[in-house]
Design a protein around this motif. Structure first.
Motif, PDB file in Angstrom:
ATOM      1  N   SER A 133     119.794   6.717 -23.193  1.00  0.00           N
ATOM      2  CA  SER A 133     119.436   5.595 -22.325  1.00  0.00           C
ATOM      3  C   SER A 133     119.357   4.284 -23.090  1.00  0.00           C
ATOM      4  O   SER A 133     119.385   3.208 -22.480  1.00  0.00           O
ATOM      5  N   TRP A 137     125.633   0.403 -22.550  1.00  0.00           N
ATOM      6  CA  TRP A 137     126.220   0.524 -21.217  1.00  0.00           C
ATOM      7  C   TRP A 137     125.471   1.516 -20.320  1.00  0.00           C
ATOM      8  O   TRP A 137     125.730   1.569 -19.117  1.00  0.00           O
ATOM      9  N   GLN A 139     122.787   3.060 -18.039  1.00  0.00           N
ATOM     10  CA  GLN A 139     121.655   2.727 -17.179  1.00  0.00           C
ATOM     11  C   GLN A 139     120.718   3.925 -17.032  1.00  0.00           C
ATOM     12  O   GLN A 139     119.493   3.766 -17.002  1.00  0.00           O
ATOM     13  N   TYR A 140     121.299   5.112 -16.940  1.00  0.00           N
ATOM     14  CA  TYR A 140     120.494   6.330 -16.788  1.00  0.00           C
ATOM     15  C   TYR A 140     121.272   7.497 -17.387  1.00  0.00           C
ATOM     16  O   TYR A 140     122.489   7.560 -17.279  1.00  0.00           O
ATOM     17  N   LYS A 156     125.038   7.380 -16.001  1.00  0.00           N
ATOM     18  CA  LYS A 156     125.285   6.345 -15.003  1.00  0.00           C
ATOM     19  C   LYS A 156     125.320   5.023 -15.747  1.00  0.00           C
ATOM     20  O   LYS A 156     124.315   4.604 -16.327  1.00  0.00           O
ATOM     21  N   GLU A 157     126.491   4.379 -15.743  1.00  0.00           N
ATOM     22  CA  GLU A 157     126.667   3.174 -16.553  1.00  0.00           C
ATOM     23  C   GLU A 157     126.430   1.905 -15.739  1.00  0.00           C
ATOM     24  O   GLU A 157     126.524   1.896 -14.516  1.00  0.00           O
ATOM     25  N   ARG A 158     126.135   0.838 -16.456  1.00  0.00           N
ATOM     26  CA  ARG A 158     125.930  -0.470 -15.845  1.00  0.00           C
ATOM     27  C   ARG A 158     127.284  -1.098 -15.505  1.00  0.00           C
ATOM     28  O   ARG A 158     128.286  -0.820 -16.173  1.00  0.00           O
ATOM     29  N   GLN A 159     127.303  -1.946 -14.490  1.00  0.00           N
ATOM     30  CA  GLN A 159     128.533  -2.578 -14.028  1.00  0.00           C
ATOM     31  C   GLN A 159     128.586  -4.038 -14.479  1.00  0.00           C
ATOM     32  O   GLN A 159     127.661  -4.811 -14.231  1.00  0.00           O
ATOM     33  N   GLU A 174     125.296  -8.166 -16.091  1.00  0.00           N
ATOM     34  CA  GLU A 174     125.253  -7.530 -14.785  1.00  0.00           C
ATOM     35  C   GLU A 174     125.049  -8.588 -13.704  1.00  0.00           C
ATOM     36  O   GLU A 174     124.831  -9.766 -13.997  1.00  0.00           O
ATOM     37  N   SER A 178     121.220  -9.498 -16.318  1.00  0.00           N
ATOM     38  CA  SER A 178     120.894  -8.772 -17.549  1.00  0.00           C
ATOM     39  C   SER A 178     122.119  -8.669 -18.452  1.00  0.00           C
ATOM     40  O   SER A 178     123.225  -8.387 -17.983  1.00  0.00           O
ATOM     41  N   ILE A 180     124.549  -6.965 -20.953  1.00  0.00           N
ATOM     42  CA  ILE A 180     124.954  -5.585 -21.246  1.00  0.00           C
ATOM     43  C   ILE A 180     125.287  -5.434 -22.728  1.00  0.00           C
ATOM     44  O   ILE A 180     124.687  -4.627 -23.432  1.00  0.00           O
TER      45      ILE A 180
END
Length: 310
Positions: A133, A137, A139-140, A156-159, A174, A178, A180
């Motif tokens: 985490s 990149w 997110q979870y 689960k990645e950030r976009q 993002e 935020s 990245i």
């Protein structure tokens, strides 16, 4: 008669009285120690049978316990447990990773310390999840053990929404602003560029405000935040639109009318200032300004010549 009385005195009643009197004169062990005392007496008299090699097994158990305690104090318990369980067939041999578009599988393996001898039993799932985490990149992250030799990693990645330029640094952001990660290559070159202080925080809301003017939005190459209060739009042909701090919709409607009536954005224009509600100021390019000056000089000369002839 005397003999009968004498036998009664030495009978059960007499013995109970004698025991009662003797119990008062001697000490009685506390209740918790009575069983221990009885066990010791039975052990000494041979009434308890001790199996063969009991002493050897007990000594081995004692030394094993001391060794485990020493390894625990020295911080080697995890390493010993991992080596032991890996040796008996629980070494991780298969890693299944899903959801990683931007995160490298090599980075995941290195971060988790999987080298082919890592034990599935000794792997700390919570620690692995926290490490994953922390990747830029991610997110979870979810980590699962599948016995006997497989680990499953689901990310689960950030976009990425846009590129934020702050000073000389370029960062991917993002939609909520935020950061990245730093921009390292041109694979995200198609994303909108936001420049200036607080530009990353106000980027999404302002881009949404431009949704009513899709043709203009498609021509914007950079959104420049000025003093944290308003925006300048840099178009693909080099024209700069200076928008007001408030009532941006009205300013864009005025620009749309000028573009429709006069094609202002297709001329030799350097900037269009829309900050004032009652007027629009157009700044020409240096070349257009020189040509305009030459035209004005030629006109002045022509008028002067006509005046002299008359």
């Amino acid at each position: 008669m005397f003999a009968l009385i004498g036998r009664k005195a030495g009978g059960p009643r007499g013995r109970s009285q004698a025991l009662y009197l003797g119990a008062e004169e001697r000490r009685v062990l506390p209740r918790p120690l009575r069983r221990v005392f009885r066990f010791c007496v039975s052990l000494a008299t041979g009434r308890i049978h001790i199996p063969a090699h009991t002493g050897t097994v007990s000594a081995a158990g004692f030394f094993a316990a001391v060794g485990l305690y020493g390894m625990s104090l020295g911080g080697h318990g995890q390493a010993v447990a991992q080596a032991t369980t890996a040796a008996v067939g629980f070494a991780i041999e298969d890693v299944r990773v899903s959801g990683n578009d931007q995160t490298s599988e090599i980075d995941i393996l290195q971060l988790l310390g999987l080298d082919g001898t890592t034990s599935l039993v000794a792997l700390d799932i919570d620690s692995a999840r926290r490490k994953l985490s922390a990747l830029p990149w991610v997110q979870y992250a979810e980590v699962r053990k599948i016995y006997p030799k497989t680990i499953e990693v689901m990310l689960k990645e950030r976009q990425a929404f846009g590129i934020w330029q702050h000073g000389s640094e370029l960062s991917l952001i993002e939609k909520n602003g935020s950061v990245i990660a730093p921009l390292r290559d041109n694979k995200f070159a198609s994303l909108p560029l936001f420049v200036g202080r607080d530009a990353e925080a106000a980027a999404a809301s302002f881009e949404d405000a431009l949704s009513g003017w899709p043709e203009l939005k498609n021509r914007v190459k950079a959104y420049v935040r000025i003093a944290g209060r308003r925006w300048d739009l840099h178009l693909d042909n080099g024209v700069v639109l200076k928008l007001p701090e408030g009532n941006v919709a009205k300013a864009l409607a005025m620009l749309a009318k000028l573009e429709k009536d006069q094609g202002v954005l297709e001329r030799d224009v350097a900037a269009v200032d829309l900050r004032l509600e009652d007027r629009t100021t157009v700044q020409l390019t240096p070349g257009a300004l020189d040509r305009r000056r030459e035209a004005l000089d030629a006109r002045s000369k022509a008028l002067k010549k006509l005046g002299e002839q008359s």
